[in-house]
Design a protein around this motif. Structure first.
Motif, PDB file in Angstrom:
ATOM      1  N   PHE A 113      -6.707  -5.038   2.497  1.00 38.25           N
ATOM      2  CA  PHE A 113      -6.048  -3.819   2.387  1.00 38.25           C
ATOM      3  C   PHE A 113      -6.439  -2.807   3.295  1.00 38.25           C
ATOM      4  O   PHE A 113      -7.478  -2.553   3.514  1.00 38.25           O
ATOM      5  N   GLY A 114      -5.508  -2.053   3.848  1.00 39.08           N
ATOM      6  CA  GLY A 114      -5.786  -0.875   4.887  1.00 39.08           C
ATOM      7  C   GLY A 114      -5.915   0.378   4.310  1.00 39.08           C
ATOM      8  O   GLY A 114      -5.640   0.564   3.078  1.00 39.08           O
ATOM      9  N   PRO A 115      -6.484   1.230   4.937  1.00 38.72           N
ATOM     10  CA  PRO A 115      -6.474   2.750   4.337  1.00 38.72           C
ATOM     11  C   PRO A 115      -5.044   3.382   3.868  1.00 38.72           C
ATOM     12  O   PRO A 115      -5.213   4.214   3.244  1.00 38.72           O
ATOM     13  N   ASP A 116      -4.247   2.812   4.542  1.00 38.82           N
ATOM     14  CA  ASP A 116      -2.601   3.172   4.019  1.00 38.82           C
ATOM     15  C   ASP A 116      -2.209   2.561   2.993  1.00 38.82           C
ATOM     16  O   ASP A 116      -1.035   2.798   2.579  1.00 38.82           O
ATOM     17  N   GLY A 117      -3.035   1.638   2.370  1.00 38.94           N
ATOM     18  CA  GLY A 117      -2.708   1.055   0.980  1.00 38.94           C
ATOM     19  C   GLY A 117      -1.780  -0.137   1.176  1.00 38.94           C
ATOM     20  O   GLY A 117      -1.244  -1.008   0.320  1.00 38.94           O
ATOM     21  N   LYS A 118      -1.404  -0.669   2.533  1.00 36.44           N
ATOM     22  CA  LYS A 118      -0.958  -1.713   2.844  1.00 36.44           C
ATOM     23  C   LYS A 118      -1.851  -2.999   2.852  1.00 36.44           C
ATOM     24  O   LYS A 118      -3.043  -3.065   3.521  1.00 36.44           O
ATOM     25  N   LEU A 119      -1.103  -4.086   2.730  1.00 38.25           N
ATOM     26  CA  LEU A 119      -1.981  -5.417   2.766  1.00 38.25           C
ATOM     27  C   LEU A 119      -1.554  -5.814   4.072  1.00 38.25           C
ATOM     28  O   LEU A 119      -0.556  -6.186   4.712  1.00 38.25           O
ATOM     29  N   TYR A 120      -2.714  -6.271   5.142  1.00 36.81           N
ATOM     30  CA  TYR A 120      -2.494  -6.773   6.486  1.00 36.81           C
ATOM     31  C   TYR A 120      -2.887  -8.105   6.395  1.00 36.81           C
ATOM     32  O   TYR A 120      -3.649  -8.948   5.741  1.00 36.81           O
ATOM     33  N   VAL A 121      -1.841  -8.908   7.073  1.00 36.72           N
ATOM     34  CA  VAL A 121      -2.009 -10.382   7.093  1.00 36.72           C
ATOM     35  C   VAL A 121      -1.620 -10.760   8.585  1.00 36.72           C
ATOM     36  O   VAL A 121      -0.655 -10.686   8.995  1.00 36.72           O
ATOM     37  N   PRO A 122      -2.441 -11.543   9.108  1.00 39.83           N
ATOM     38  CA  PRO A 122      -2.387 -12.147  10.482  1.00 39.83           C
ATOM     39  C   PRO A 122      -1.551 -13.357  10.369  1.00 39.83           C
ATOM     40  O   PRO A 122      -1.440 -13.966   9.501  1.00 39.83           O
ATOM     41  N   VAL A 123      -0.932 -13.560  11.621  1.00 42.06           N
ATOM     42  CA  VAL A 123       0.026 -14.921  11.643  1.00 42.06           C
ATOM     43  C   VAL A 123      -0.492 -15.461  13.137  1.00 42.06           C
ATOM     44  O   VAL A 123      -0.225 -14.842  14.286  1.00 42.06           O
TER      45      VAL A 123
END
Length: 235
Positions: free
Chosen positions: A139-149
């Motif tokens: 989770f980033g500081p913007d509250g979003k979940l970051y997911v690589p592809v």
């Protein structure tokens, strides 16, 4: 693997090292909850796949240090049979687990370690390619979940058929507003944010087959959405 030669590791004066927990199969990514539960994802290796092992045998663990002596007292298998559940993240009492093609959420998990709830499917629209498909998530500081592809290949350009290939994506915790944050990233297996600037710093593994030094794996940073980091055109 359960008895690594720790005596061969040189440490600065005042430091020591020991095995914290043993008995886990292919432990990979980890996340520590505010309450001190260590959640561990796993992934099967390419060699095991080549030898006939099923790719969906992955486990997720909860590791507990009940007495605070910096050694695990319990290793609990929360779930098994998942498709390379490498990535784990924790937010608002819920454990997020990344399989190759979907993100799962286990609500209130710490109160149900011995009887985990059925997971909520947060998003199941990711590509199913196994190569570079296993994921590190955070989770980033913007509250979003970051997911690589990762790119589904050693070197290829398939962004035209799937713009999420070779990228880092992000979404809301409920799976909505999925978007590409940065692209041209062959395969990122770890990232974090500068706490002062909120810049994303991420790793990317270079292509295979040209030796151990060329092209190098890299550490990059993205201070805004929409940046392209070169793969597969340059390195």
């Amino acid at each position: 693997a359960q008895h690594p030669p720790l005596e061969r590791i040189n440490l600065p004066e005042g430091f020591s090292i020991h095995v914290y927990a043993a008995g886990l199969t292919n432990p990979r990514s980890m996340v520590l909850s505010p309450n001190g539960t260590l959640f561990v994802g796993s992934r099967i290796t390419p060699r095991e796949i080549a030898q006939g092992a099923p790719p969906d045998r992955g486990q997720v663990y909860a590791v507990l240090d009940r007495d605070g002596d910096q050694r695990a007292d319990d290793v609990i298998t929360l779930t098994q049979g998942l498709n390379a559940p490498n990535g784990v993240a924790f937010r608002d009492g819920a454990l997020y687990v990344a399989e190759i093609n979907r993100i799962l959420r286990y609500d209130g998990i710490e109160s149900r370690l011995d009887n985990p709830p059925e997971p909520v499917v947060v998003n199941d629209t990711y590509p199913t390619d196994w190569m570079h498909g296993w994921k590190f998530i955070a989770f980033g500081p913007d509250g979003k979940l970051y997911v690589p592809v990762g790119g589904p290949c050693n070197v290829c350009d398939r962004a035209g058929e799937e713009p999420r290939y070779a990228s880092i994506t992000r979404m809301n915790p409920d799976g909505s507003d999925l978007e590409v944050f940065a692209s041209g990233i062959r395969n990122s297996v770890g990232f974090d944010w500068n706490p002062a600037t909120n810049e994303l710093w991420f790793t990317s593994n270079g292509r295979d087959g040209l030796g151990d030094e060329t092209p190098p794996d890299v550490l990059s940073r993205a201070d805004r959405q929409g940046m392209h980091f070169g793969f597969p055109y340059c390195h």
